[in-house]
Design a protein around this motif. Structure first.
Motif, short mmCIF file in Angstrom:
data_model
loop_
_atom_site.label_atom_id
_atom_site.label_comp_id
_atom_site.label_asym_id
_atom_site.label_seq_id
_atom_site.Cartn_x
_atom_site.Cartn_y
_atom_site.Cartn_z
N VAL A 179 0.83 -1.21 0.00
CA VAL A 179 0.00 0.00 0.00
C VAL A 179 0.87 1.26 0.00
CG1 VAL A 179 -1.66 1.35 1.35
CG2 VAL A 179 -2.01 -1.11 1.02
N ARG A 180 1.93 1.25 0.78
CA ARG A 180 2.81 2.42 0.81
C ARG A 180 3.51 2.60 -0.54
NH1 ARG A 180 2.86 4.94 5.52
NH2 ARG A 180 2.16 3.81 7.37
N ASP A 181 3.87 1.52 -1.19
CA ASP A 181 4.42 1.61 -2.54
C ASP A 181 3.40 2.20 -3.51
OD1 ASP A 181 6.82 0.50 -1.71
OD2 ASP A 181 6.40 -1.50 -2.51
N GLU A 182 2.16 1.78 -3.36
CA GLU A 182 1.09 2.29 -4.21
C GLU A 182 0.85 3.78 -3.96
OE1 GLU A 182 -1.66 1.90 -7.30
OE2 GLU A 182 -0.18 0.46 -6.58
N LEU A 183 0.95 4.19 -2.71
CA LEU A 183 0.82 5.60 -2.35
C LEU A 183 1.80 6.44 -3.15
CD1 LEU A 183 -0.19 7.89 -0.41
CD2 LEU A 183 1.65 7.17 1.13
N TYR A 184 3.05 6.00 -3.18
CA TYR A 184 4.08 6.72 -3.93
C TYR A 184 3.78 6.70 -5.43
CZ TYR A 184 7.22 7.66 -0.02
OH TYR A 184 7.76 8.15 1.13
N LYS A 185 3.31 5.58 -5.93
CA LYS A 185 2.99 5.50 -7.35
C LYS A 185 1.89 6.48 -7.73
CE LYS A 185 4.34 0.65 -8.00
NZ LYS A 185 3.86 -0.72 -8.27
N VAL A 186 0.89 6.61 -6.86
CA VAL A 186 -0.21 7.53 -7.14
C VAL A 186 0.29 8.98 -7.11
CG1 VAL A 186 -2.37 8.48 -6.25
CG2 VAL A 186 -2.04 6.00 -6.34
N ILE A 187 0.95 9.36 -6.04
CA ILE A 187 1.36 10.76 -5.88
C ILE A 187 2.42 11.15 -6.91
CG2 ILE A 187 2.50 12.41 -4.34
CD1 ILE A 187 1.05 11.05 -2.01
N TYR A 188 3.44 10.32 -7.07
CA TYR A 188 4.51 10.70 -7.99
C TYR A 188 4.14 10.39 -9.44
CZ TYR A 188 7.25 12.04 -4.02
OH TYR A 188 7.68 12.69 -2.89
N GLY A 189 3.14 9.57 -9.65
CA GLY A 189 2.61 9.40 -11.00
C GLY A 189 1.96 10.69 -11.47
N VAL A 190 1.24 11.36 -10.56
CA VAL A 190 0.64 12.65 -10.88
C VAL A 190 1.71 13.72 -11.04
CG1 VAL A 190 -0.79 14.53 -9.97
CG2 VAL A 190 -1.60 12.17 -9.82
N LYS A 191 2.62 13.79 -10.08
CA LYS A 191 3.67 14.81 -10.14
C LYS A 191 4.53 14.68 -11.40
CE LYS A 191 4.18 15.29 -5.07
NZ LYS A 191 3.89 16.72 -4.86
N GLY A 192 4.72 13.44 -11.84
CA GLY A 192 5.52 13.20 -13.03
C GLY A 192 4.73 13.27 -14.33
N LYS A 193 3.45 13.66 -14.23
CA LYS A 193 2.56 13.78 -15.40
C LYS A 193 2.38 12.44 -16.13
CE LYS A 193 3.78 18.64 -16.06
NZ LYS A 193 2.71 19.10 -15.19
N TYR A 194 2.47 11.37 -15.37
CA TYR A 194 2.23 10.04 -15.93
C TYR A 194 0.73 9.84 -16.13
CZ TYR A 194 3.22 5.00 -16.42
OH TYR A 194 3.35 3.72 -16.88
#
Length: 202
Positions: A179-194
């Protein structure tokens, strides 16, 4: 708060849960019907069970199973595995679509566009019922809104696995890490314009 403004290091357990898993207002209430049940790739029978349940309850006329061989790591494609399990559970083969070239979530969506267009017509679809792991749903939704036609509606139908649920993910070390890995994927996916940003009330 916009996801792009969130700091994963500062979020409390309840905030993480709401961001990653969503809340009751975002979940399937059992009433909405769709044009297709969209199942994200994986080798987990729980996803198949949820998709079959939705199909047998008449919620959508088709199931689309996605997923390839995970960059050559799998001898059996994820979508083929899930299709075969669904057929064993009584779903007619003619009610099943498969996409078997994708290797991850974004590709599940991109590769499915052609499958859906050929089988149904993208312009004829209005709503998809989404099936994946409970802690995968937010990222799935953000990607779908980024890459699918803008008029589509989505219904969150997370599977019913025993571990990795919104009310218990922190009680198991493996699930907590996931879940914590997914948290990072969600937030940094947005920040990285993914994928696109979104407002989430946490």
């Amino acid at each position: 708060m916009l996801i792009s403004n969130m700091n994963p290091e500062k979020l409390m357990k309840e905030q993480i849960t709401k961001l990653v898993f969503g809340d009751a207002s975002e979940m399937d209430n059992g009433t909405l019907h769709g044009d297709c049940i969209f199942v994200f790739g994986g080798m987990n029978v729980d996803r198949v069970l949820k998709a079959v349940e939705l199909y047998k309850n008449g919620r959508a006329p088709l199931i689309l199973f996605t997923g390839g061989d995970r960059f050559g790591q799998r001898t059996l494609h994820e979508s083929i595995f899930m299709r075969d399990e669904a057929i064993k559970l009584g779903v007619p083969a003619e009610s099943i679509l498969i996409e078997q070239v994708s290797n991850h979530t974004k590709e599940n969506i991109l590769a499915s566009l052609m499958v859906l267009d050929r089988a149904v017509g993208l312009e004829k679809i209005n709503r998809l019922l989404l099936v994946s792991a409970p802690g995968h749903m937010r990222r799935c939704l953000l990607m779908l809104k980024t890459f699918m036609p803008p008029w589509y509606e989505y219904v969150w139908c997370p599977d019913d696995r025993k571990l990795g649920q919104a009310n218990s993910w922190w009680t198991d070390t493996t699930e907590e890490k996931r879940v914590r890995d997914e948290l990072y994927k969600v937030i940094y996916g947005v920040k990285g314009k993914y994928f696109e940003d979104a407002e989430v009330d946490i």
